[in-house]
Design an enzyme around this catalytic site. Structure first.
Site, short mmCIF file in Angstrom:
data_model
loop_
_atom_site.label_atom_id
_atom_site.label_comp_id
_atom_site.label_asym_id
_atom_site.label_seq_id
_atom_site.Cartn_x
_atom_site.Cartn_y
_atom_site.Cartn_z
N SER A 68 51.04 106.45 40.80
CA SER A 68 51.46 106.89 42.14
C SER A 68 52.25 108.19 42.10
O SER A 68 52.69 108.68 43.13
CB SER A 68 52.38 105.83 42.77
OG SER A 68 51.78 104.59 42.79
N THR A 71 55.72 109.99 37.05
CA THR A 71 56.20 111.02 36.12
C THR A 71 56.93 112.11 36.91
O THR A 71 57.99 112.59 36.50
CB THR A 71 54.99 111.66 35.39
OG1 THR A 71 54.12 110.61 34.97
CG2 THR A 71 55.41 112.47 34.20
N TRP A 72 56.39 112.47 38.03
CA TRP A 72 56.95 113.51 38.90
C TRP A 72 58.26 113.02 39.54
O TRP A 72 59.27 113.72 39.52
CB TRP A 72 55.89 113.83 39.96
CG TRP A 72 56.11 115.06 40.77
CD1 TRP A 72 56.89 116.14 40.44
CD2 TRP A 72 55.51 115.37 42.03
NE1 TRP A 72 56.82 117.09 41.43
CE2 TRP A 72 55.98 116.65 42.40
CE3 TRP A 72 54.62 114.70 42.87
CZ2 TRP A 72 55.58 117.26 43.59
CZ3 TRP A 72 54.22 115.32 44.05
CH2 TRP A 72 54.70 116.58 44.42
N HIS A 131 57.76 99.35 37.41
CA HIS A 131 56.53 99.10 38.17
C HIS A 131 56.56 97.68 38.76
O HIS A 131 55.59 97.26 39.39
CB HIS A 131 55.32 99.17 37.25
CG HIS A 131 54.90 100.54 36.82
ND1 HIS A 131 54.91 101.63 37.65
CD2 HIS A 131 54.41 100.99 35.62
CE1 HIS A 131 54.46 102.70 36.98
NE2 HIS A 131 54.16 102.33 35.76
N ARG A 153 50.88 106.01 46.92
CA ARG A 153 49.84 107.05 46.91
C ARG A 153 48.59 106.51 47.57
O ARG A 153 48.32 105.29 47.51
CB ARG A 153 49.55 107.44 45.45
CG ARG A 153 48.69 108.65 45.31
CD ARG A 153 48.52 109.04 43.84
NE ARG A 153 47.82 110.30 43.73
CZ ARG A 153 47.36 110.79 42.59
NH1 ARG A 153 47.58 110.16 41.45
NH2 ARG A 153 46.72 111.94 42.58
N GLY A 287 46.76 116.18 39.27
CA GLY A 287 47.92 116.29 40.15
C GLY A 287 47.56 116.80 41.54
O GLY A 287 48.30 117.57 42.14
P1 A3P Z 1 45.90 112.43 38.74
O1 A3P Z 1 45.31 111.49 37.73
O2 A3P Z 1 45.28 112.24 40.10
O3 A3P Z 1 45.87 113.84 38.31
P2 A3P Z 1 52.01 108.38 37.18
O4 A3P Z 1 53.00 109.43 36.83
O5 A3P Z 1 52.51 107.39 38.17
O6 A3P Z 1 51.39 107.79 35.99
O7 A3P Z 1 50.86 109.15 37.99
C1 A3P Z 1 50.06 110.08 37.35
C2 A3P Z 1 49.45 110.99 38.39
O8 A3P Z 1 50.45 111.93 38.82
C3 A3P Z 1 48.32 111.80 37.81
O9 A3P Z 1 47.44 112.05 38.91
C4 A3P Z 1 49.04 113.05 37.35
O10 A3P Z 1 48.20 114.16 37.15
C5 A3P Z 1 50.00 113.26 38.50
N1 A3P Z 1 51.19 114.06 38.11
C6 A3P Z 1 51.85 114.07 36.94
N2 A3P Z 1 52.85 114.93 36.98
C7 A3P Z 1 52.83 115.50 38.20
C8 A3P Z 1 53.63 116.51 38.82
N3 A3P Z 1 54.63 117.08 38.21
N4 A3P Z 1 53.33 116.83 40.10
C9 A3P Z 1 52.30 116.25 40.76
N5 A3P Z 1 51.51 115.31 40.21
C10 A3P Z 1 51.77 114.93 38.94
#
Ligand code: A3P
Length: 319
Positions: A68, A71-72, A131, A153, A287
């Site tokens: 969702s 990481t961000w 989670h 998300r 992302g």
């Molecule tokens: P996508 O696979 O659609 O690119 P989580 O962090 O919950 O595991 O989610 C991972 C998703 O967040 C991935 O999406 C990843 O690329 C995206 N993501 C990781 N870092 C990000 C950032 N700094 N800004 C925006 N999206 C990010």
């Protein structure tokens, strides 16, 4: 950790034998506990978290379903909360040296590793992530004033992200999951910490009941209006930006440090593995909002939309 041999606690082993099971996303089997699906290692963490964790009213808990934008959210929240100790422009900022998941670990994963008691002795506010669905959070969190930030998300993008991520985690000898098979599993709710919609609704409903303690965010809104969302987060954490900070451009600095481009290009995130075994690179794919259009057929998209509409009916929540 999903794959390596780890010692399954007696409690977890006993419980597993009585739980419904289905096909796993990373390892062959997942179990349903309190209505939600977990691989064994995750379940062990949930049980120990429930049993041992003692919340403090000053704690901050970041909650997401996998993929969702955790990481961000972790990076942004850490940067906001610790900005006095670690100025954003500092060459020694912890986010330049560590992956977000090391800086803000998943609390249930710490328990999965160390069934007894991880060291949570840092000075308040303690910043955690999880989670774990609302219903399965430890009682001490339900009964406290812990501030919870939940980020959700769009289910179509989340599914695509999860599909790619879990295939990267699977060892070669297990082969890759097919999109069709995982789509059917996702639709019937069999997903890491899923059903996804129930995960979201648990925190959505709580945010309606207790808006001062539960802040509900969407990945898409964070992408669309990042500065508004970052200010909202700082206020929610009780540390709004001062006029001086605003003048110095702190919001843009935080967003710059934590952007997809910035995090994904840091040496520390480009290679290597997390202590829990996942390759760091797997957390950065595109992302973007709307990547589902490149992967889902019209029928699949329609089916997910229908499930989402049906599940969220009457809740006030829309995608
Ligand atoms: P996508 O696979 O659609 O690119 P989580 O962090 O919950 O595991 O989610 C991972 C998703 O967040 C991935 O999406 C990843 O690329 C995206 N993501 C990781 N870092 C990000 C950032 N700094 N800004 C925006 N999206 C990010």
């Amino acid at each position: 950790k999903y794959l390596q041999n780890f010692e399954v606690s007696e409690e977890c082993n006993d419980l597993i034998s009585s739980l419904p099971k289905d096909r796993g996303w990373v390892v062959p089997i997942m179990y349903q506990y309190q209505g939600f699906w977990h691989h064994t290692w995750q379940l062990q963490g949930v049980l120990a978290f429930q049993k041992h964790f003692l919340a403090q009213d000053t704690d901050i808990l970041l909650v997401t379903a996998p993929k969702s934008g955790t990481t961000w959210l972790k990076a942004i929240s850490f940067a906001i909360i610790n900005r006095i100790q670690y100025p954003i422009a500092s060459k020694n900022h912890p986010l330049l040296k560590n992956n977000s998941h090391v800086v803000v670990p998943f609390v249930e994963q710490l328990y999965a590793d160390d069934n007894s008691n991880p060291d949570f002795s840092e000075t308040p506010p303690r910043l955690f992530a999880t989670h774990v669905p609302y219903v399965s959070l430890p009682e001490s969190i339900h009964n406290s004033k812990v501030k919870i930030v939940y980020m959700c998300r769009n289910p179509k993008d989340l599914f695509i992200s999860a599909f790619h991520f879990t295939n990267k985690l699977r060892p070669e000898h297990m082969g890759t999951n097919s999109m069709e098979e995982m789509f059917d599993l996702f639709c019937k709710g069999v997903f890491l910490y899923g059903p996804y919609w129930d995960h979201v609704l648990g925190f959505w409903n709580e945010s309606l009941k207790r808006p001062k303690e539960v802040l509900f965010l969407k990945y898409e809104e964070m992408k669309e209006q990042p500065t508004t969302q970052v200010r909202k987060l700082a206020e929610f954490y009780g540390c709004p930006f001062t006029p001086e900070e605003e003048k110095e451009g702190i919001v843009d600095a935080i967003l710059g440090l934590c952007s997809f481009e910035s995090l994904s290009n840091m040496e520390v995130n480009k290679k290597g593995y997390l202590p829990t075994g996942e390759m760091k690179q797997a957390y950065f794919r595109k992302g973007e909002v709307g990547d589902w259009k490149n992967h889902l057929t019209a029928e699949m998209a329609e089916k997910l939309d229908m499930i989402t509409e049906c599940k969220f009916q009457g809740s006030g929540l829309k995608f």
